[in-house]
Design a protein around this motif. Sequence first.
Motif, PDB file in Angstrom:
ATOM      1  N   GLY A  59       0.840  -1.195   0.000  1.00 32.64           N
ATOM      2  CA  GLY A  59       0.000   0.000   0.000  1.00 32.64           C
ATOM      3  C   GLY A  59       0.873   1.242   0.000  1.00 32.64           C
ATOM      4  O   GLY A  59       1.968   1.239  -0.553  1.00 32.64           O
ATOM      5  N   GLY A  60       0.399   2.292   0.656  1.00 31.74           N
ATOM      6  CA  GLY A  60       1.152   3.547   0.693  1.00 31.74           C
ATOM      7  C   GLY A  60       1.890   3.705   2.006  1.00 31.74           C
ATOM      8  O   GLY A  60       2.000   2.762   2.786  1.00 31.74           O
ATOM      9  N   GLY A  61       2.400   4.896   2.256  1.00 31.43           N
ATOM     10  CA  GLY A  61       3.043   5.212   3.525  1.00 31.43           C
ATOM     11  C   GLY A  61       4.228   4.307   3.817  1.00 31.43           C
ATOM     12  O   GLY A  61       4.980   3.911   2.914  1.00 31.43           O
ATOM     13  N   PRO A 138       7.089   1.619  13.603  1.00 30.09           N
ATOM     14  CA  PRO A 138       6.676   2.939  13.116  1.00 30.09           C
ATOM     15  C   PRO A 138       5.474   3.389  13.953  1.00 30.09           C
ATOM     16  O   PRO A 138       5.009   2.629  14.820  1.00 30.09           O
ATOM     17  CB  PRO A 138       6.237   2.643  11.675  1.00 30.09           C
ATOM     18  CG  PRO A 138       5.640   1.269  11.761  1.00 30.09           C
ATOM     19  CD  PRO A 138       6.434   0.535  12.838  1.00 30.09           C
ATOM     20  N   CYS A 139       4.985   4.582  13.699  1.00 31.33           N
ATOM     21  CA  CYS A 139       3.824   5.097  14.447  1.00 31.33           C
ATOM     22  C   CYS A 139       2.551   4.556  13.790  1.00 31.33           C
ATOM     23  O   CYS A 139       1.894   5.236  12.994  1.00 31.33           O
ATOM     24  CB  CYS A 139       3.827   6.616  14.455  1.00 31.33           C
ATOM     25  SG  CYS A 139       5.327   7.320  15.145  1.00 31.33           S
ATOM     26  N   ILE A 140       2.232   3.324  14.167  1.00 33.61           N
ATOM     27  CA  ILE A 140       1.140   2.570  13.543  1.00 33.61           C
ATOM     28  C   ILE A 140      -0.172   3.359  13.604  1.00 33.61           C
ATOM     29  O   ILE A 140      -0.507   3.928  14.649  1.00 33.61           O
ATOM     30  CB  ILE A 140       0.967   1.209  14.252  1.00 33.61           C
ATOM     31  CG1 ILE A 140       2.247   0.371  14.123  1.00 33.61           C
ATOM     32  CG2 ILE A 140      -0.240   0.443  13.702  1.00 33.61           C
ATOM     33  CD1 ILE A 140       2.277  -0.843  15.063  1.00 33.61           C
ATOM     34  N   SER A 141      -0.866   3.374  12.496  1.00 31.21           N
ATOM     35  CA  SER A 141      -2.219   3.951  12.350  1.00 31.21           C
ATOM     36  C   SER A 141      -2.285   5.484  12.314  1.00 31.21           C
ATOM     37  O   SER A 141      -3.357   6.038  12.077  1.00 31.21           O
ATOM     38  CB  SER A 141      -3.191   3.468  13.445  1.00 31.21           C
ATOM     39  OG  SER A 141      -3.719   2.198  13.108  1.00 31.21           O
ATOM     40  N   GLY A 143      -0.907   7.600  10.297  1.00 37.66           N
ATOM     41  CA  GLY A 143      -0.830   8.230   8.978  1.00 37.66           C
ATOM     42  C   GLY A 143      -2.184   8.135   8.298  1.00 37.66           C
ATOM     43  O   GLY A 143      -3.174   8.733   8.740  1.00 37.66           O
ATOM     44  N   ILE A 144      -2.232   7.338   7.259  1.00 38.69           N
ATOM     45  CA  ILE A 144      -3.447   7.200   6.451  1.00 38.69           C
ATOM     46  C   ILE A 144      -4.628   6.733   7.318  1.00 38.69           C
ATOM     47  O   ILE A 144      -5.773   7.126   7.076  1.00 38.69           O
ATOM     48  CB  ILE A 144      -3.181   6.191   5.303  1.00 38.69           C
ATOM     49  CG1 ILE A 144      -2.050   6.710   4.396  1.00 38.69           C
ATOM     50  CG2 ILE A 144      -4.448   5.932   4.487  1.00 38.69           C
ATOM     51  CD1 ILE A 144      -1.379   5.627   3.551  1.00 38.69           C
TER      52      ILE A 144
END
Length: 197
Positions: A59-61, A138-141, A143-144
């Motif tokens: 996906g993205g990010g 990473p900083c899960i959730s 972002g998108i």
Amino acid sequence: KEQAREKDLPEAGKALPGNDIDKSKNDVLAGKVSLWRGDITKLKIDAIVNAANSSLLPGGGVDGAIHKAAGPDLRKECKDLNGCKTGEAKIAQGYKLPAKYVILTVGPKGEYPADLKNCYVNSLTRALEKNLRTVAFPCISTGIYGYPNENASHVAIHTVRQFLEEHSEKFDRIIFCVFLDVDKNLYEQVLQTYFPV
Ligand code: ADP
């Protein structure tokens, strides 16, 4: 419907450390976490965690960055993993990444602390099962998927604290890999709350 059920679980939210924090472990545990700002795909460690989507396809990010750096073999392995539910975690090899493994977890879309907590617990459980001693998140959730950054940082750091209290000898280092200014600033603050020195 299902998500409304989870939203108000007190334990998974922004509970400040209290009875669930064993202060005698502060010194040891503070040495087991780091904050690092940058691209998670550059880390030469045992495992990096991917904020994947439920299909486990690129996906993205951060997901896009990890698949790009790992190469097509990661996508092939992921295809055979049969997807992943929110809060669960699966593990694959790192392929062209410097990290040996990629742990794939699916964060909630929106602020559902019990699900986000499960992402951290299940990712660390996958690492434990393979004796992986260095893991970056990473900083899960945030972002998108739109989880508010500050509340997500509390869930992330509090959950890692609780997990390390049970399993500190199994890990050398848990790295919070932040990408954005806002998260760097938040994590600097919130780490002091749950990992005081
Ligand atoms: P989600 O869909 O779970 O919200 P995103 O990938 O959109 O996942 O965002 C999660 C976090 O990952 C965000 O803080 C974003 O800035 C960050 N991020 C994006 N690319 C990278 C990268 N290469 N390394 C580390 N973190 C990254």
